[in-house]
Design a protein around this motif. Structure first.
Motif, PDB file in Angstrom:
ATOM      1  N   ILE A  54       0.838  -1.200   0.000  1.00  0.00           N
ATOM      2  CA  ILE A  54       0.000   0.000   0.000  1.00  0.00           C
ATOM      3  C   ILE A  54       0.872   1.249   0.000  1.00  0.00           C
ATOM      4  O   ILE A  54       0.565   2.238  -0.677  1.00  0.00           O
ATOM      5  N   SER A  55       1.965   1.214   0.755  1.00  0.00           N
ATOM      6  CA  SER A  55       2.880   2.364   0.768  1.00  0.00           C
ATOM      7  C   SER A  55       3.397   2.657  -0.632  1.00  0.00           C
ATOM      8  O   SER A  55       3.492   3.823  -1.045  1.00  0.00           O
ATOM      9  N   LYS A  56       3.738   1.625  -1.361  1.00  0.00           N
ATOM     10  CA  LYS A  56       4.232   1.808  -2.728  1.00  0.00           C
ATOM     11  C   LYS A  56       3.156   2.447  -3.612  1.00  0.00           C
ATOM     12  O   LYS A  56       3.439   3.352  -4.400  1.00  0.00           O
ATOM     13  N   GLU A  57       1.911   1.967  -3.470  1.00  0.00           N
ATOM     14  CA  GLU A  57       0.821   2.537  -4.269  1.00  0.00           C
ATOM     15  C   GLU A  57       0.617   4.015  -3.933  1.00  0.00           C
ATOM     16  O   GLU A  57       0.450   4.856  -4.825  1.00  0.00           O
ATOM     17  N   PHE A  58       0.629   4.363  -2.634  1.00  0.00           N
ATOM     18  CA  PHE A  58       0.416   5.745  -2.219  1.00  0.00           C
ATOM     19  C   PHE A  58       1.531   6.656  -2.744  1.00  0.00           C
ATOM     20  O   PHE A  58       1.277   7.725  -3.306  1.00  0.00           O
ATOM     21  N   ILE A  59       2.786   6.249  -2.549  1.00  0.00           N
ATOM     22  CA  ILE A  59       3.921   7.096  -2.947  1.00  0.00           C
ATOM     23  C   ILE A  59       3.953   7.284  -4.460  1.00  0.00           C
ATOM     24  O   ILE A  59       4.160   8.399  -4.966  1.00  0.00           O
ATOM     25  N   GLU A  60       3.744   6.213  -5.213  1.00  0.00           N
ATOM     26  CA  GLU A  60       3.761   6.343  -6.672  1.00  0.00           C
ATOM     27  C   GLU A  60       2.575   7.151  -7.177  1.00  0.00           C
ATOM     28  O   GLU A  60       2.683   7.847  -8.198  1.00  0.00           O
TER      29      GLU A  60
ATOM     30  N   GLY B 207       5.968   9.915  -6.570  1.00  0.00           N
ATOM     31  CA  GLY B 207       7.215   9.666  -5.861  1.00  0.00           C
ATOM     32  C   GLY B 207       7.758   8.281  -6.151  1.00  0.00           C
ATOM     33  O   GLY B 207       7.256   7.562  -7.024  1.00  0.00           O
ATOM     34  N   ASP B 208       8.771   7.902  -5.386  1.00  0.00           N
ATOM     35  CA  ASP B 208       9.402   6.596  -5.590  1.00  0.00           C
ATOM     36  C   ASP B 208       9.806   6.053  -4.228  1.00  0.00           C
ATOM     37  O   ASP B 208      10.232   6.820  -3.346  1.00  0.00           O
ATOM     38  N   ILE B 209       9.678   4.748  -4.033  1.00  0.00           N
ATOM     39  CA  ILE B 209      10.021   4.108  -2.765  1.00  0.00           C
ATOM     40  C   ILE B 209      10.837   2.858  -3.052  1.00  0.00           C
ATOM     41  O   ILE B 209      10.578   2.132  -4.020  1.00  0.00           O
ATOM     42  N   ASP B 210      11.852   2.603  -2.228  1.00  0.00           N
ATOM     43  CA  ASP B 210      12.670   1.405  -2.406  1.00  0.00           C
ATOM     44  C   ASP B 210      13.362   1.072  -1.099  1.00  0.00           C
ATOM     45  O   ASP B 210      13.243   1.789  -0.103  1.00  0.00           O
ATOM     46  N   VAL B 211      14.107  -0.039  -1.102  1.00  0.00           N
ATOM     47  CA  VAL B 211      14.853  -0.490   0.060  1.00  0.00           C
ATOM     48  C   VAL B 211      16.322  -0.539  -0.318  1.00  0.00           C
ATOM     49  O   VAL B 211      16.682  -0.934  -1.431  1.00  0.00           O
ATOM     50  N   ASP B 212      17.168  -0.106   0.591  1.00  0.00           N
ATOM     51  CA  ASP B 212      18.612  -0.119   0.349  1.00  0.00           C
ATOM     52  C   ASP B 212      19.132  -1.545   0.548  1.00  0.00           C
ATOM     53  O   ASP B 212      19.003  -2.121   1.633  1.00  0.00           O
ATOM     54  N   LYS B 213      19.726  -2.109  -0.502  1.00  0.00           N
ATOM     55  CA  LYS B 213      20.202  -3.491  -0.458  1.00  0.00           C
ATOM     56  C   LYS B 213      21.651  -3.606   0.011  1.00  0.00           C
ATOM     57  O   LYS B 213      22.195  -4.708   0.045  1.00  0.00           O
ATOM     58  N   THR B 214      22.266  -2.484   0.362  1.00  0.00           N
ATOM     59  CA  THR B 214      23.694  -2.507   0.698  1.00  0.00           C
ATOM     60  C   THR B 214      23.968  -2.415   2.199  1.00  0.00           C
ATOM     61  O   THR B 214      25.130  -2.519   2.605  1.00  0.00           O
ATOM     62  N   VAL B 215      22.940  -2.196   3.016  1.00  0.00           N
ATOM     63  CA  VAL B 215      23.191  -2.047   4.458  1.00  0.00           C
ATOM     64  C   VAL B 215      23.603  -3.389   5.046  1.00  0.00           C
ATOM     65  O   VAL B 215      23.130  -4.446   4.632  1.00  0.00           O
ATOM     66  N   ASP B 216      24.501  -3.319   6.029  1.00  0.00           N
ATOM     67  CA  ASP B 216      25.015  -4.546   6.640  1.00  0.00           C
ATOM     68  C   ASP B 216      24.144  -5.029   7.796  1.00  0.00           C
ATOM     69  O   ASP B 216      24.031  -6.229   8.038  1.00  0.00           O
TER      70      ASP B 216
END
Length: 575
Positions: A543-549, A553-562
Motif C-alpha cells: 500500500i505504501s508503494k501505491e500511495f507514494i507512486e 514519488g518513488d520508494i525502495d529499500v537499500d540493499k547494501t546495508v550490513d
C-alpha cells in the motif's frame, strides 16, 4: 602422391637446380683461380728474380754480386718450366766463371745470354698459361650459359605453373562454397587428382549431394509444419499479429483481424504504418517502439463479438534469427500479442469490491467493540479485577489489530481500483515526520527504542497528501520498531535529492534476507527476518508503494546495508 609430397618434391627440385648452378660455377672459378695461381707462382716470381739479377749484375760491385748470388739461389729453388733447369744451370756456370775471371768479356756475355734465355722461357710460359686460363673461362661461360638457360626455363615454368596447381583448386573450392552458401546445392567440384585436393573434392561433392537431398526431402515437411503453425495461430484465443523486419504485416489471426476491424485481405502484406494512418488501434499498438521486449501494457479495446470494451494486455516480442553458419542473429521482425484478460479483470474487480465492502462493514462492529472496552475501563461502570483487566487489554489489542487490517484492506481496495483519493497540498516535511513520530511514541517507549531524527536545514515543502504520507511513515516506523531489539535506535533522515525530498527510515534490527529484496513490495508477502519470524499482514509496504507512486514519488529499500533495514521514499517539491 600426397600434396605434401608434391610440394616437398618441387622444393627439392629447386634445391637441386640451385646446387647444380652453384657447383658448376664454383668448379670453374676454382679452375680459373688455379690457373692464375700457377702464373703468379711459377713464372711471375721467376721474372722478378731475373730482373733483380740483371740489376745486381749491371752494378758490378762485390755487394751486388752477392745479391746476384742470393737471388740465383732462389731461382734455383723455383724451377717450374721445361728448359728452365738447363738455363738456370747455364746461368750458374757462367756466373761462377765470371766471378773467377771478371775481366773476361766472354764470361759477361754468357751471363747476360743465360739471363735472357731464362726470362724468355718464363715469358713464353706465362703466355701459354694465360691462353689456358682464357680457354677455361670460355668453357665456363659456355657451360654456365647453357646450364643457366635450361635451369631458368625449368624454374620459370615451375614458378608459373606450381602456384596455380595449389591456388586454383582453392579458388574453385571458395567459389563452390559461395554457391552452397547461396543454397545452390547442385554445385560440384571436379579435381582429377589423387592427392588431398582430390579427396577434398570427393568430400565436398558428397556434402553437397546430401544437402541437396536434405533440401528436397524436407521441403514438403517444412510446408506441412508451416501449415500446422498457421492453424495453431488461427485457433488461438489471443490476438496475434506478425510483422517482418520492414514492418509489413506477415500474418494476423482471426481475433486480431476482428479487433482491428480491417479485412484480412487489406492487412496481410501491407506496410503497417500506412494501415495505422486509418486505424487507431494499430497506431497505438505500434507506439513506443518495436525493436525490444516491452513489459505487458493493459489496453481497453472494443470487441465486436461481445459488444463491449474488454481488457487486453499488449506484449511485443522481437524475433531474432541466427542464420546457419553465422554467429550474430539478425532481426526478422516482431510479434504483437493481445491477451484477453477481461475475465481476470472482472474477478479482480469483484474481489476488490468484496474486500472494500467487508472492510467497511467490519469497521462498524469493531468500533463498537472498542467503545465497549472503553466503557469497561471506566470505574463508574464498575471495577475490574486484574484478570478481567488483562482480558480487556488483550481484547483491545485484537480490536486495534482488526481495525488496522480493515484500514489496510480499504486502502488496498482503493489502490487496486485506481480510485486513490488524494488531497495534494504543500506540506512541510518536518510536520509529516513529527506526526508519525508522535503516533508511535508509546510502542517505541515500551521497547526503550530511541527515534533519532535528522532533518536538513531549509527543506522545501513537498506536494503530497499529508494523511497518505503520514500513513506511509507510520507503517515504516512501526515495521522498524517491530523488528528492532530492545534498547536500540531508529534513524529518520530527511534531505533534498535533486528536485525531490527524500525520507529514509533506518533500523538496526534483524534486517531482511537478500533473497527477499525483490518481493517485499508484493501484496500479502511477509518477509521473515534473519531469525525466520514473520509479522504484519503483508499489505503495508504494498500500500505504501501505491500511495507514494500515486503522488509521483518513488520508494525502495537499500540493499547494501550490513545491519538492519533502510527504507527510503521521495516526494516532489511543491512549486
Amino acid at each position: 602422391m600426397t600434396l605434401k609430397s608434391k610440394i616437398a618434391l618441387g622444393m627439392g627440385f629447386l634445391f637441386v637446380i640451385v646446387t647444380l648452378l652453384g657447383g658448376l660455377g664454383a668448379f670453374y672459378l676454382n679452375q680459373l683461380a688455379n690457373d692464375a695461381k700457377e702464373i703468379l707462382k711459377d713464372n711471375y716470381i721467376s721474372l722478378e728474380y731475373v730482373n733483380s739479377m740483371q740489376k745486381a749484375f749491371l752494378g758490378g760491385q762485390p755487394a751486388d754480386l752477392e745479391d746476384f748470388d742470393k737471388t740465383l739461389k732462389k731461382q734455383e729453388a723455383n724451377i717450374t718450366e721445361a728448359g728452365e733447369q738447363q738455363a738456370t744451370e747455364s746461368l750458374r756456370k757462367s756466373f761462377d766463371t765470371f766471378r773467377s775471371k771478371p775481366m773476361d768479356s766472354q764470361n759477361l756475355k754468357r751471363v747476360q745470354q743465360s739471363l735472357i734465355q731464362l726470362d724468355d722461357i718464363n715469358r713464353q710460359a706465362m703466355f701459354r698459361k694465360n691462353e689456358t686460363a682464357e680457354a677455361t673461362a670460355k668453357n665456363a661461360l659456355v657451360w654456365l650459359t647453357v646450364v643457366g638457360a635450361v635451369c631458368f626455363l625449368i624454374v620459370f615454368s615451375f614458378t608459373v605453373n606450381f602456384p596455380g596447381y595449389v591456388a586454383n583448386p582453392l579458388v574453385e573450392l571458395t567459389n563452390s562454397i559461395r554457391q552452397i552458401t547461396s543454397r545452390n546445392f547442385e554445385e560440384r567440384l571436379y579435381f582429377k587428382s589423387n592427392d588431398e585436393f582430390g579427396e577434398l573434392a570427393r568430400s565436398f561433392n558428397n556434402m553437397a549431394q546430401k544437402l541437396d537431398e536434405y533440401e528436397h526431402s524436407n521441403l514438403a515437411k517444412v510446408l506441412f509444419e508451416k501449415r500446422r503453425i498457421d492453424t495453431l495461430i488461427q485457433i488461438m484465443t489471443d490476438g496475434i499479429i506478425g510483422f517482418d523486419e520492414h514492418r509489413s504485416v506477415v500474418f494476423a489471426n482471426k481475433v486480431a483481424v476482428q479487433l482491428l476491424g480491417v479485412p484480412e485481405a487489406r492487412l496481410i502484406g501491407q506496410y503497417a504504418p500506412d494501415v495505422a494512418l486509418h486505424n487507431d488501434l494499430l497506431r497505438s499498438l505500434l507506439q513506443n517502439g518495436t525493436d525490444q521486449v516491452q513489459e505487458p501494457a493493459m489496453l481497453k479495446i472494443y470487441d465486436p463479438a461481445s459488444g463491449k470494451e474488454n481488457f487486453y494486455t499488449k506484449q511485443i516480442q522481437p524475433v531474432n534469427v541466427l542464420r546457419t553458419g553465422e554467429e550474430q542473429p539478425v532481426n526478422a521482425g516482431f510479434v504483437i500479442v493481445l491477451k484477453n484478460i477481461t475475465p481476470y479483470k472482472e474477478l479482480d474487480l469483484a474481489k476488490t469490491n468484496f474486500i472494500a465492502t467487508v472492510s467497511h462493514e467490519l469497521k462498524t462492529p469493531i468500533s463498537g467493540i472498542k467503545m465497549s472496552l472503553k466503557l469497561l475501563d471506566d470505574s463508574r461502570i464498575g471495577n475490574l479485577n486484574p484478570d478481567q483487566h488483562a482480558l480487556v487489554g488483550h481484547i483491545r489489542e485484537d480490536a486495534d489489530r482488526l481495525l488496522a487490517i480493515t484500514g489496510e484492506l480499504l486502502n488496498l481496495a482503493q489502490a487496486e481500483s485506481g480510485q486513490i483519493q488524494l488531497r495534494l497540498q504543500s506540506v512541510r516535511p518536518e510536520e509529516l515526520v513529527a506526526v508519525a513520530k508522535n503516533a508511535l511514541t508509546i510502542p517505541a517507549s515500551q521497547k526503550h527504542i530511541t527515534v533519532h531524527t535528522t532533518v536538513e536545514q531549509g527543506l522545501p515543502n513537498v506536494l503530497a497528501d499529508p494523511d497518505k504520507v503520514s500513513w506511509v511513515l507510520i507503517n515504516l516506523l512501526s515495521n522498524a520498531i517491530r523488528h528492532s531489539p530492545d534498547e536500540s535506535k531508529i534513524d529518520i533522515t530527511v534531505l533534498t535529492v535533486a528536485n525531490t525530498v527524500q525520507f529514509s527510515v533506518r533500523d538496526y534490527g534483524t534486517g531482511i534476507r537478500p533473497e527477499y529484496y525483490n518481493r517485499i513490495f508484493e501484496r500479502y508477502f511477509q518477509a521473515p527476518g534473519q531469525e525466520g519470524k514473520q509479522g504484519g499482514t503483508g499489505l503495508g509496504l504494498a500500500i505504501s508503494k501505491e500511495f507514494i507512486e500515486a503522488m509521483q514519488g518513488d520508494i525502495d529499500v537499500d540493499k547494501t546495508v550490513d545491519q538492519g533495514a533502510l527504507f527510503r521514499f521521495t516526494l516532489p517539491v511543491a512549486a
